[in-house]
Design a protein around this motif. Sequence first.
Motif, PDB file in Angstrom:
ATOM      1  N   GLU A 127      -1.584  -1.955  16.854  1.00  0.00           N
ATOM      2  CA  GLU A 127      -2.588  -1.974  15.599  1.00  0.00           C
ATOM      3  C   GLU A 127      -2.064  -1.343  14.388  1.00  0.00           C
ATOM      4  O   GLU A 127      -2.360  -1.273  13.054  1.00  0.00           O
ATOM      5  CB  GLU A 127      -3.951  -1.669  15.644  1.00  0.00           C
ATOM      6  N   ASN A 128      -1.400  -0.177  14.880  1.00  0.00           N
ATOM      7  CA  ASN A 128      -0.818   0.881  13.895  1.00  0.00           C
ATOM      8  C   ASN A 128       0.580   0.426  12.926  1.00  0.00           C
ATOM      9  O   ASN A 128       1.448  -0.184  13.347  1.00  0.00           O
ATOM     10  CB  ASN A 128      -0.431   2.010  14.832  1.00  0.00           C
ATOM     11  N   LEU A 129       0.457   1.121  12.009  1.00  0.00           N
ATOM     12  CA  LEU A 129       1.782   0.896  11.077  1.00  0.00           C
ATOM     13  C   LEU A 129       2.312   2.513  11.077  1.00  0.00           C
ATOM     14  O   LEU A 129       1.957   3.433  10.920  1.00  0.00           O
ATOM     15  CB  LEU A 129       1.341   0.735   9.600  1.00  0.00           C
ATOM     16  N   VAL A 130       3.767   2.219  11.628  1.00  0.00           N
ATOM     17  CA  VAL A 130       4.405   3.301  11.669  1.00  0.00           C
ATOM     18  C   VAL A 130       5.555   3.468  10.760  1.00  0.00           C
ATOM     19  O   VAL A 130       6.359   2.598  10.603  1.00  0.00           O
ATOM     20  CB  VAL A 130       5.034   3.467  13.178  1.00  0.00           C
ATOM     21  N   VAL A 131       5.596   4.544   9.855  1.00  0.00           N
ATOM     22  CA  VAL A 131       6.836   4.854   8.843  1.00  0.00           C
ATOM     23  C   VAL A 131       7.467   5.955   9.659  1.00  0.00           C
ATOM     24  O   VAL A 131       7.213   6.965  10.100  1.00  0.00           O
ATOM     25  CB  VAL A 131       6.151   5.192   7.526  1.00  0.00           C
ATOM     26  N   SER A 132       9.001   5.714   9.205  1.00  0.00           N
ATOM     27  CA  SER A 132       9.846   6.686   9.845  1.00  0.00           C
ATOM     28  C   SER A 132      11.044   6.911   8.906  1.00  0.00           C
ATOM     29  O   SER A 132      11.312   6.064   8.014  1.00  0.00           O
ATOM     30  CB  SER A 132      10.332   6.337  11.433  1.00  0.00           C
ATOM     31  N   LYS A 133      11.737   8.049   8.945  1.00  0.00           N
ATOM     32  CA  LYS A 133      12.908   8.251   8.189  1.00  0.00           C
ATOM     33  C   LYS A 133      13.937   7.138   8.491  1.00  0.00           C
ATOM     34  O   LYS A 133      14.398   6.818   9.561  1.00  0.00           O
ATOM     35  CB  LYS A 133      13.460   9.834   8.361  1.00  0.00           C
ATOM     36  N   ALA A 134      14.639   6.631   7.469  1.00  0.00           N
ATOM     37  CA  ALA A 134      15.787   5.850   7.613  1.00  0.00           C
ATOM     38  C   ALA A 134      16.996   6.443   8.110  1.00  0.00           C
ATOM     39  O   ALA A 134      17.035   7.563   8.104  1.00  0.00           O
ATOM     40  CB  ALA A 134      16.078   4.899   6.182  1.00  0.00           C
TER      41      ALA A 134
ATOM     42  N   LYS B  30       0.695  -1.018  -0.083  1.00  0.00           N
ATOM     43  CA  LYS B  30      -0.024  -0.200   0.239  1.00  0.00           C
ATOM     44  C   LYS B  30       0.796   1.328   0.060  1.00  0.00           C
ATOM     45  O   LYS B  30       2.019   1.230   0.615  1.00  0.00           O
ATOM     46  CB  LYS B  30      -0.817  -0.099   1.194  1.00  0.00           C
ATOM     47  N   ILE B  31       0.480   2.191  -0.646  1.00  0.00           N
ATOM     48  CA  ILE B  31       1.063   3.628  -0.876  1.00  0.00           C
ATOM     49  C   ILE B  31       0.522   4.291   0.329  1.00  0.00           C
ATOM     50  O   ILE B  31      -0.713   4.735   0.281  1.00  0.00           O
ATOM     51  CB  ILE B  31       1.190   3.898  -2.015  1.00  0.00           C
ATOM     52  N   PHE B  32       1.442   5.189   1.025  1.00  0.00           N
ATOM     53  CA  PHE B  32       1.082   5.849   2.049  1.00  0.00           C
ATOM     54  C   PHE B  32       1.654   7.442   1.956  1.00  0.00           C
ATOM     55  O   PHE B  32       2.793   7.468   1.476  1.00  0.00           O
ATOM     56  CB  PHE B  32       1.494   5.582   3.339  1.00  0.00           C
ATOM     57  N   GLN B  33       1.105   8.515   2.371  1.00  0.00           N
ATOM     58  CA  GLN B  33       1.686   9.881   2.306  1.00  0.00           C
ATOM     59  C   GLN B  33       2.456   9.934   3.495  1.00  0.00           C
ATOM     60  O   GLN B  33       2.053   9.896   4.641  1.00  0.00           O
ATOM     61  CB  GLN B  33       0.614  10.793   2.278  1.00  0.00           C
ATOM     62  N   PHE B  34       3.795  10.472   3.307  1.00  0.00           N
ATOM     63  CA  PHE B  34       4.484  10.598   4.514  1.00  0.00           C
ATOM     64  C   PHE B  34       5.398  11.778   4.350  1.00  0.00           C
ATOM     65  O   PHE B  34       6.212  12.125   3.135  1.00  0.00           O
ATOM     66  CB  PHE B  34       5.781   9.359   4.851  1.00  0.00           C
ATOM     67  N   ASN B  35       5.262  12.882   4.903  1.00  0.00           N
ATOM     68  CA  ASN B  35       5.805  14.403   4.774  1.00  0.00           C
ATOM     69  C   ASN B  35       5.400  14.558   3.232  1.00  0.00           C
ATOM     70  O   ASN B  35       4.129  14.359   2.929  1.00  0.00           O
ATOM     71  CB  ASN B  35       7.297  14.442   4.857  1.00  0.00           C
ATOM     72  N   LYS B  36       6.322  15.139   2.454  1.00  0.00           N
ATOM     73  CA  LYS B  36       5.900  15.272   1.162  1.00  0.00           C
ATOM     74  C   LYS B  36       6.181  14.091   0.070  1.00  0.00           C
ATOM     75  O   LYS B  36       5.783  14.126  -1.294  1.00  0.00           O
ATOM     76  CB  LYS B  36       6.654  16.499   0.680  1.00  0.00           C
ATOM     77  N   ASP B  37       6.479  13.003   0.833  1.00  0.00           N
ATOM     78  CA  ASP B  37       6.747  11.905  -0.175  1.00  0.00           C
ATOM     79  C   ASP B  37       5.579  10.981  -0.005  1.00  0.00           C
ATOM     80  O   ASP B  37       4.702  10.940   0.717  1.00  0.00           O
ATOM     81  CB  ASP B  37       8.327  11.145   0.271  1.00  0.00           C
ATOM     82  N   LYS B  38       5.628   9.752  -1.147  1.00  0.00           N
ATOM     83  CA  LYS B  38       4.551   8.824  -0.960  1.00  0.00           C
ATOM     84  C   LYS B  38       5.545   7.733  -0.745  1.00  0.00           C
ATOM     85  O   LYS B  38       6.630   7.377  -1.186  1.00  0.00           O
ATOM     86  CB  LYS B  38       3.873   8.674  -2.335  1.00  0.00           C
TER      87      LYS B  38
END
Length: 178
Positions: free
Chosen positions: A171-178, A96-104
């Motif tokens: 339950e959450n999906l968390v995205v962070s900067k690498a 799935k594609i999510f919005q994260f800051n200005k990136d997808k």
Amino acid sequence: MALQANFKSPSRLGSLGEGASGSPAGSVPGAAGKGPGVDLERRNFLGMVVGGVGAAVAVSTLFPIVKYIIPPSNAVKDVSEKVVGKASDVPPKGFKIFQFNKDKVLVINDNGQLTACSAVCTHLGCLVHWESAAGQVACPCHGAKYKQTGEIISGPQPLPLKAYKVKVDGENLVVSKA
Ligand code: FES
């Protein structure tokens, strides 16, 4: 030669005698209110109208440009970590594609192993997708292929996809900067 002189010339009017008005402004007798004073007012008025229209056109042209160049002060600030959705949003073998800051960000669930990278192809900016059967990320536009982690496999793209971190927190999906 005297007939070729300007009829409104004060010197000519002076030579016509007492009945003629020798106004230096050159107004013609019997034409009160329609002399050069009126022309001057009309010219000033037209000048103001033209100037006003020009200013309006300039403002309406420049305003969007300036607004585009100067970002709004209430722009959303970048975050280093964000809950993008639920873990169940990305099923096994899915993506799935999510919005994260200005990136997808493309989040891939490869049979329980979650990975994330930018979903924006580095060639010309098309959105990539995960091909589960081939085990690779693909761009539909010009055939770029990437590894699950964003490294280049083949294609015209100049750079790998930007890498991100992804984890499940409850339950959450968390995205962070690498
Ligand atoms: S935009 Fe992806 S390969 Fe061209």
